[in-house]
Design a protein around this motif. Structure first.
Motif, PDB file in Angstrom:
ATOM      1  N   GLY A 126       0.815  -1.209   0.000  1.00 17.30           N
ATOM      2  CA  GLY A 126       0.000   0.000   0.000  1.00 17.30           C
ATOM      3  C   GLY A 126       0.846   1.255   0.000  1.00 17.30           C
ATOM      4  O   GLY A 126       0.405   2.313  -0.462  1.00 17.30           O
ATOM      5  N   GLY A 127       2.088   1.135   0.507  1.00 21.46           N
ATOM      6  CA  GLY A 127       3.003   2.275   0.479  1.00 21.46           C
ATOM      7  C   GLY A 127       3.447   2.634  -0.919  1.00 21.46           C
ATOM      8  O   GLY A 127       3.691   3.814  -1.217  1.00 21.46           O
ATOM      9  N   THR A 128       3.593   1.642  -1.781  1.00 23.08           N
ATOM     10  CA  THR A 128       3.891   1.921  -3.185  1.00 23.08           C
ATOM     11  C   THR A 128       2.789   2.767  -3.797  1.00 23.08           C
ATOM     12  O   THR A 128       3.037   3.790  -4.450  1.00 23.08           O
ATOM     13  CB  THR A 128       4.014   0.608  -3.983  1.00 23.08           C
ATOM     14  OG1 THR A 128       5.048  -0.194  -3.425  1.00 23.08           O
ATOM     15  CG2 THR A 128       4.313   0.871  -5.446  1.00 23.08           C
ATOM     16  N   ILE A 129       1.554   2.340  -3.564  1.00 27.35           N
ATOM     17  CA  ILE A 129       0.407   3.032  -4.134  1.00 27.35           C
ATOM     18  C   ILE A 129       0.276   4.426  -3.529  1.00 27.35           C
ATOM     19  O   ILE A 129      -0.047   5.393  -4.231  1.00 27.35           O
ATOM     20  CB  ILE A 129      -0.856   2.183  -3.915  1.00 27.35           C
ATOM     21  CG1 ILE A 129      -0.686   0.831  -4.639  1.00 27.35           C
ATOM     22  CG2 ILE A 129      -2.101   2.904  -4.401  1.00 27.35           C
ATOM     23  CD1 ILE A 129      -1.626  -0.259  -4.159  1.00 27.35           C
ATOM     24  N   ALA A 130       0.567   4.548  -2.242  1.00 27.47           N
ATOM     25  CA  ALA A 130       0.510   5.858  -1.590  1.00 27.47           C
ATOM     26  C   ALA A 130       1.505   6.824  -2.218  1.00 27.47           C
ATOM     27  O   ALA A 130       1.170   7.999  -2.459  1.00 27.47           O
ATOM     28  CB  ALA A 130       0.792   5.703  -0.101  1.00 27.47           C
ATOM     29  N   GLN A 131       2.719   6.381  -2.470  1.00 22.28           N
ATOM     30  CA  GLN A 131       3.722   7.265  -3.055  1.00 22.28           C
ATOM     31  C   GLN A 131       3.335   7.681  -4.473  1.00 22.28           C
ATOM     32  O   GLN A 131       3.510   8.848  -4.861  1.00 22.28           O
ATOM     33  CB  GLN A 131       5.086   6.584  -3.030  1.00 22.28           C
ATOM     34  CG  GLN A 131       5.646   6.413  -1.625  1.00 22.28           C
ATOM     35  CD  GLN A 131       6.857   5.512  -1.598  1.00 22.28           C
ATOM     36  OE1 GLN A 131       7.943   5.876  -2.072  1.00 22.28           O
ATOM     37  NE2 GLN A 131       6.696   4.304  -1.044  1.00 22.28           N
ATOM     38  N   LEU A 132       2.810   6.727  -5.257  1.00 25.17           N
ATOM     39  CA  LEU A 132       2.351   7.076  -6.594  1.00 25.17           C
ATOM     40  C   LEU A 132       1.236   8.115  -6.522  1.00 25.17           C
ATOM     41  O   LEU A 132       1.243   9.118  -7.251  1.00 25.17           O
ATOM     42  CB  LEU A 132       1.847   5.821  -7.314  1.00 25.17           C
ATOM     43  CG  LEU A 132       2.893   4.778  -7.710  1.00 25.17           C
ATOM     44  CD1 LEU A 132       2.211   3.510  -8.216  1.00 25.17           C
ATOM     45  CD2 LEU A 132       3.838   5.328  -8.777  1.00 25.17           C
ATOM     46  N   ASN A 235       9.130  -2.555 -10.994  1.00 23.10           N
ATOM     47  CA  ASN A 235       9.152  -1.555  -9.939  1.00 23.10           C
ATOM     48  C   ASN A 235       8.690  -0.191 -10.485  1.00 23.10           C
ATOM     49  O   ASN A 235       9.338   0.379 -11.358  1.00 23.10           O
ATOM     50  CB  ASN A 235      10.578  -1.441  -9.387  1.00 23.10           C
ATOM     51  CG  ASN A 235      10.721  -0.405  -8.290  1.00 23.10           C
ATOM     52  OD1 ASN A 235       9.763   0.265  -7.908  1.00 23.10           O
ATOM     53  ND2 ASN A 235      11.927  -0.278  -7.768  1.00 23.10           N
ATOM     54  N   PRO A 236       7.587   0.372  -9.948  1.00 28.26           N
ATOM     55  CA  PRO A 236       7.121   1.678 -10.432  1.00 28.26           C
ATOM     56  C   PRO A 236       7.725   2.857  -9.686  1.00 28.26           C
ATOM     57  O   PRO A 236       7.469   4.011 -10.072  1.00 28.26           O
ATOM     58  CB  PRO A 236       5.614   1.603 -10.187  1.00 28.26           C
ATOM     59  CG  PRO A 236       5.505   0.782  -8.936  1.00 28.26           C
ATOM     60  CD  PRO A 236       6.631  -0.241  -9.008  1.00 28.26           C
ATOM     61  N   LEU A 237       8.482   2.605  -8.619  1.00 33.56           N
ATOM     62  CA  LEU A 237       8.951   3.713  -7.780  1.00 33.56           C
ATOM     63  C   LEU A 237      10.209   4.393  -8.297  1.00 33.56           C
ATOM     64  O   LEU A 237      10.440   5.572  -8.006  1.00 33.56           O
ATOM     65  CB  LEU A 237       9.186   3.223  -6.344  1.00 33.56           C
ATOM     66  CG  LEU A 237       7.939   2.762  -5.588  1.00 33.56           C
ATOM     67  CD1 LEU A 237       8.300   2.360  -4.165  1.00 33.56           C
ATOM     68  CD2 LEU A 237       6.860   3.845  -5.582  1.00 33.56           C
TER      69      LEU A 237
END
Length: 309
Positions: A126-132, A235-237
């Motif tokens: 969920g942190g990945t999605i939050a950063q996006l 990896n999207p980040l």
């Protein structure tokens, strides 16, 4: 800057026959659905006022945040959605389940609920999605509180390789079925609860069923479980590093120190990268899903970040 270190207290471990009844029924009764272009998005809501959005990790659902919702609902309209492919959200077999698609779904969900801005709280994937979401919609995010989650190059963690390969082969759902069939395995160091919780013996059978039952309830849901996990690559980040370096949203990292997937140096990376960083609090002994075991810490840090005494 690392500040406010807090140790997890010793957790009482009940014998299997003495586990207290979970609050699954109460949480399930609060579940609602929002019809969006992405599908029927399941979410729990509690409280009134400015909105706070709680993003769970894999393979959990919004139930992960129940303790935080209870504590923070006097101050915020707390919304805990289930991501597409997880929990009780219903989407088609053609729906993209990637982190970017999840972030886009959140925009649609907020619009459906009439919410213009949020305080964002996230854990794990969920942190990945939050950063996006935060870098793409900075005008909609007042604050961000990140707990142990994917960061920069550690997305997804190398330890997830075997699970992701199984998902790509269409077989990870079999592991999920084993968790449902064998609670001892689920609570062991080889299981999700044994590896990600400090006191896995306290996880009730009802909780296991609420988390994992829907994921294997049909061939479609099994396929979506596999596709969600496989979709964590690539990896999207890495592509948003420059955006993160410009993001001045007030952000606090609250990090468990006993999590091999997301070591504390990744919290330090965020602290050094984000112009809006409000520092780090270490949760001594906390494993990946410590926010479920220590909602008091989540609530305390959120209130401080929000300027509520």
């Amino acid at each position: 800057m690392i500040a406010g270190a807090g140790a997890l207290p010793a957790c009482g471990v009940a014998r299997a026959g003495e586990r207290r009844a979970s609050d699954v029924a109460g949480f399930a009764a609060r579940r609602r659905f929002a019809d969006t272009p992405f599908g029927r998005i399941a979410y729990a809501a509690q409280g009134t006022g400015p909105a706070a959005l709680f993003l769970h990790g894999f393979p959990l659902n919004g139930f992960h945040w129940r303790g935080a919702l209870e504590r923070l609902s006097p101050h915020r309209r707390c919304i805990a959605p289930d991501f597409m492919g997880l929990g009780y959200t219903e989407v088609s077999g053609r729906q993209d389940l990637s982190p970017q698609a999840q972030a886009d779904m959140l925009v649609a969900l907020l619009e459906r609920l009439g919410i213009s801005s949020i305080d964002l709280i996230a854990n794990d994937s969920g942190g990945t999605i939050a950063q996006l979401f935060a870098v793409q919609r900075p005008d909609r995010v007042r604050t961000m509180l990140l707990t142990n989650c994917d960061v920069h190059e550690n997305c997804p963690p190398a330890q997830m390789r075997n699970s992701i390969n199984a998902a790509k082969a269409g077989t990870y759902d079999q592991k999920m079925q084993r968790h449902l069939d064998d609670g001892t395995y689920a609570r062991s160091e080889k299981g999700i609860f044994g590896s990600a919780y400090r006191a896995p013996a306290n996880v009730t059978d009802e909780t296991i069923a609420y988390y994992f039952g829907p994921l294997v309830s049909s061939p479609l849901r099994r396929s979506q479980l596999n596709r969600y996990l496989a979709g964590l690559e690539p990896n999207p980040l890495l592509a948003i590093e420059a955006d993160l370096r410009r993001l001045d949203t007030p952000t606090r990292m609250v990090w468990g120190t006993a999590d091999p997937l997301f070591p504390a140096h990744w919290a330090s990376w965020l602290d050094q990268t984000l112009p809006g960083s409000r520092g780090i609090r270490q949760v001594e002994g906390g494993r990946l899903f410590w926010p479920e075991e220590r909602p008091d810490v989540v609530a305390e840090e959120a209130r401080t970040l929000w300027g509520i005494s």
